[in-house]
Scaffold this active site. Structure first.
Site, PDB file in Angstrom:
ATOM      1  N   ASP A  63     -15.395  35.430 -56.461  1.00 24.98           N
ATOM      2  CA  ASP A  63     -14.664  34.172 -56.147  1.00 24.98           C
ATOM      3  C   ASP A  63     -13.230  33.951 -55.957  1.00 24.98           C
ATOM      4  O   ASP A  63     -12.585  34.600 -56.795  1.00 24.98           O
ATOM      5  CB  ASP A  63     -15.189  33.177 -57.286  1.00 24.98           C
ATOM      6  N   THR A  64     -12.797  33.084 -55.068  1.00 22.78           N
ATOM      7  CA  THR A  64     -11.109  33.168 -54.825  1.00 22.78           C
ATOM      8  C   THR A  64     -11.054  31.548 -54.576  1.00 22.78           C
ATOM      9  O   THR A  64     -11.493  30.952 -54.088  1.00 22.78           O
ATOM     10  CB  THR A  64     -10.739  33.874 -53.420  1.00 22.78           C
TER      11      THR A  64
END
Length: 204
Positions: free
Chosen positions: A74-75
């Protein structure tokens, strides 16, 4: 193992993450996972990103079973302790880009790997400084279609690179999958980059 057989399962539909894994020669197959991405009121941004990445790898494991290692990531873009997700529409994107204009922000990218009832997690943090943006540039950028599915409404690997005055940290992490951290996790399960081994790149 046949060369075309996957080494891991990627619990993501992101074309950027697929491209980055292919870049380092890691063979994979993908599974779609449905994970709620909602930050709780008291949750620190880095805890939120790590939790979502871990939820994605867990969901991928639930789908695939405990065979191949499962990778989730996840970013998020963070400014003033606020997490910027993907823009819902043009107005949302314009608001985010106006706030990022002329300022520095953090990009947090978490990677989660699960295999044989074990779990590894790594977090990459980068600092990105934007130049001042005009409303005309923001409107033209939205019209290009690039910001639509990007955290913070920009893509460092695309036209959004024109906005970036300075980057301190991981280019691939801002893109969506920090390769240094990812390679370190994969080494835990005996997977080395095919690039370092001198093998031919595999792209599914």
């Amino acid at each position: 193992m046949h060369r075309s057989d996957p080494m891991i399962v990627l619990a993501s539909a992101s074309p950027r993450r697929r491209a980055l894994l292919a870049q380092i020669g890691v063979r994979y197959r993908t599974v779609a996972v449905n994970v709620e991405e909602r930050r709780s009121l008291e949750e620190a941004p880095q805890d939120y990103v790590a939790r979502v990445a871990a939820d994605k790898s867990r969901a991928g494991l639930d789908v695939c079973g405990d065979g191949l290692p499962v990778l989730g990531a996840d970013t998020e873009v963070v400014l003033d302790d606020e997490v910027f997700g993907k823009p819902a529409d043009f107005e949302h994107a314009r608001t985010m880009l106006r706030r990022l204009s002329g300022r520095s922000h953090r990009v947090l990218s978490a990677v989660s790997l699960r295999h044989a009832q074990r779990h590894w997690l790594a977090l990459s943090e980068s600092n990105v400084a934007f130049r001042d943006l005009t409303d005309g540039e923001i409107e033209a950028y939205w019209a290009s279609g690039e910001p639509v599915d990007k955290a913070g409404a920009y893509a460092i690997q695309g036209r959004g690179s024109l906005f970036i005055r300075r980057l301190e940290g991981s280019f691939s992490g801002v893109m969506g999958l920090p390769l240094f951290e990812t390679a370190a996790l994969l080494a835990e399960v005996g997977i080395a980059s095919c690039v370092l081994l001198g093998a031919e790149l595999y792209s599914p």
